[in-house]
Design a protein around this motif. Structure first.
Motif, mmCIF file in Angstrom:
data_model
loop_
_atom_site.group_PDB
_atom_site.id
_atom_site.type_symbol
_atom_site.label_atom_id
_atom_site.label_comp_id
_atom_site.label_asym_id
_atom_site.label_seq_id
_atom_site.Cartn_x
_atom_site.Cartn_y
_atom_site.Cartn_z
ATOM 1 N N THR A 101 0.800 -1.226 0.000
ATOM 2 C CA THR A 101 0.000 0.000 0.000
ATOM 3 C C THR A 101 0.830 1.272 0.000
ATOM 4 O O THR A 101 0.299 2.358 -0.284
ATOM 5 C CB THR A 101 -0.915 0.040 1.233
ATOM 6 N N GLY A 102 2.106 1.157 0.340
ATOM 7 C CA GLY A 102 2.939 2.349 0.482
ATOM 8 C C GLY A 102 2.627 3.141 1.741
ATOM 9 O O GLY A 102 2.921 4.336 1.817
ATOM 10 N N LEU A 103 2.065 2.475 2.750
ATOM 11 C CA LEU A 103 1.639 3.152 3.973
ATOM 12 C C LEU A 103 2.337 2.568 5.201
ATOM 13 O O LEU A 103 2.612 1.373 5.262
ATOM 14 C CB LEU A 103 0.124 3.015 4.157
ATOM 15 N N PHE A 104 2.594 3.438 6.186
ATOM 16 C CA PHE A 104 3.058 3.062 7.532
ATOM 17 C C PHE A 104 4.440 2.423 7.572
ATOM 18 O O PHE A 104 4.787 1.736 8.526
ATOM 19 C CB PHE A 104 2.022 2.165 8.229
ATOM 20 N N LEU A 105 5.232 2.650 6.529
ATOM 21 C CA LEU A 105 6.623 2.233 6.505
ATOM 22 C C LEU A 105 7.380 3.285 5.701
ATOM 23 O O LEU A 105 7.051 3.518 4.528
ATOM 24 C CB LEU A 105 6.777 0.858 5.847
ATOM 25 N N PRO A 106 8.345 3.981 6.307
ATOM 26 C CA PRO A 106 9.052 5.049 5.585
ATOM 27 C C PRO A 106 9.612 4.572 4.253
ATOM 28 O O PRO A 106 10.041 3.426 4.115
ATOM 29 C CB PRO A 106 10.168 5.446 6.559
ATOM 30 N N GLN A 107 9.625 5.487 3.302
ATOM 31 C CA GLN A 107 10.117 5.150 1.972
ATOM 32 C C GLN A 107 11.635 5.217 1.879
ATOM 33 O O GLN A 107 12.241 4.518 1.065
ATOM 34 C CB GLN A 107 9.494 6.093 0.931
ATOM 35 N N ASP A 108 12.259 6.064 2.714
ATOM 36 C CA ASP A 108 13.720 6.142 2.683
ATOM 37 C C ASP A 108 14.312 4.918 3.369
ATOM 38 O O ASP A 108 13.754 4.385 4.331
ATOM 39 C CB ASP A 108 14.199 7.429 3.361
ATOM 40 N N ALA A 109 15.459 4.480 2.882
ATOM 41 C CA ALA A 109 16.041 3.227 3.352
ATOM 42 C C ALA A 109 16.348 3.252 4.846
ATOM 43 O O ALA A 109 16.065 2.282 5.565
ATOM 44 C CB ALA A 109 17.308 2.919 2.562
ATOM 45 N N ALA A 110 16.910 4.349 5.325
ATOM 46 C CA ALA A 110 17.274 4.410 6.745
ATOM 47 C C ALA A 110 16.035 4.326 7.630
ATOM 48 O O ALA A 110 16.006 3.574 8.615
ATOM 49 C CB ALA A 110 18.048 5.700 7.033
ATOM 50 N N GLY A 111 15.010 5.096 7.283
ATOM 51 C CA GLY A 111 13.777 5.069 8.068
ATOM 52 C C GLY A 111 13.089 3.722 7.994
ATOM 53 O O GLY A 111 12.513 3.252 8.981
ATOM 54 N N ARG A 112 13.152 3.091 6.830
ATOM 55 C CA ARG A 112 12.536 1.782 6.652
ATOM 56 C C ARG A 112 13.179 0.752 7.581
ATOM 57 O O ARG A 112 12.487 0.030 8.297
ATOM 58 C CB ARG A 112 12.672 1.340 5.195
ATOM 59 N N TYR A 113 14.513 0.710 7.573
ATOM 60 C CA TYR A 113 15.183 -0.299 8.390
ATOM 61 C C TYR A 113 15.075 0.008 9.881
ATOM 62 O O TYR A 113 15.026 -0.925 10.700
ATOM 63 C CB TYR A 113 16.643 -0.442 7.959
ATOM 64 N N GLU A 114 15.019 1.276 10.248
ATOM 65 C CA GLU A 114 14.841 1.605 11.664
ATOM 66 C C GLU A 114 13.460 1.171 12.147
ATOM 67 O O GLU A 114 13.298 0.676 13.263
ATOM 68 C CB GLU A 114 15.036 3.099 11.897
#
Length: 234
Positions: A101-114
């Protein structure tokens, strides 16, 4: 119209809407992670109750979907390549739905993995520890004369709550201003600890003001209110 008849689980839980994502679950802390996520994203889905009282989770049909016999599990008729996809394990399901959905998970790699880091923290710490504390405090374990096992889980639960409280000391949500799958994973377990398990006093929950604040914000979300009751118990 997708054909889900090749999945044995649909023989026990027929899909009335085979074009919708199928959810097989029970409103436990793990189960509601996925129903809340589905409500938050607005994805069309059809819930099916997996009744532990009748050992549905041990049926051949359910085991064909999740050989680990745990809820929840999903069957998405529109998976990658528009082909059906079956998934179990809440962490995997939350990441999948977030990416779908592209929701509730950051799109940038650092934010995603955090975010995934905190999701794994819940799966490896909060869930198992709070669950064991619930067993020793509310269920059969409460009759054990030796309280050392219970106290071990009390101490670890307090430590985990302190970690979470510190994380939230300057943040609205675990990742900051953005509500993510990390919150959707963590707070059903916090709610269960002080609610269903009745362990708030045991762990000194009033000492964790930031956790209390964010829990209140979490349970006030309309999608959370709905998701906490899905699937409806028979």
């Amino acid at each position: 119209m997708p054909n889900l008849s090749t999945f044995p689980v649909t023989a026990k839980w027929p899909a009335q809407h085979p074009d919708r994502l199928q959810l097989y679950s029970l409103p436990t802390p793990n189960g509601v992670k996925v129903s809340i996520m589905l409500e938050e994203t607005g994805l069309p889905y059809e819930p099916h109750l997996v009744n532990f009282a009748t050992h549905d989770q041990m049926s051949p049909e359910f085991l064909s979907l999740n050989p680990n016999n745990k809820i929840p599990a999903i069957l998405d008729p529109h998976g990658p390549g528009d082909k059906p996809l079956a998934l179990f394990e809440t962490g995997a399901i939350l990441i999948y739905l977030a990416e779908k959905t592209g929701l509730f998970l950051p799109q940038d790699a650092a934010g995603r993995y955090e975010t995934i880091q905190w999701l794994m923290w819940q799966m490896g710490g909060i869930g198992p520890m709070f669950g064991q504390l619930g067993f020793f405090h509310k269920f059969a374990g409460k009759d054990y004369e030796d309280k050392r096992p219970r106290d071990r889980y009390v101490d670890e639960s307090k430590r985990l709550l302190a970690v979470l409280d510190q994380r939230l000391s300057s943040r609205a949500w675990i990742m900051g201003d953005a509500y993510t799958i990390a919150d959707i994973a963590v707070f059903p377990w916090v709610r269960n600890l002080v609610g269903f398990y009745e362990a708030g006093e045991l762990v000194g929950f009033d000492d964790f003001a930031n956790v209390k604040r964010v829990l209140a914000a979490f349970v006030a979300r309309p999608a959370v209110v709905k998701g906490l009751a899905i699937p409806a118990r028979a």
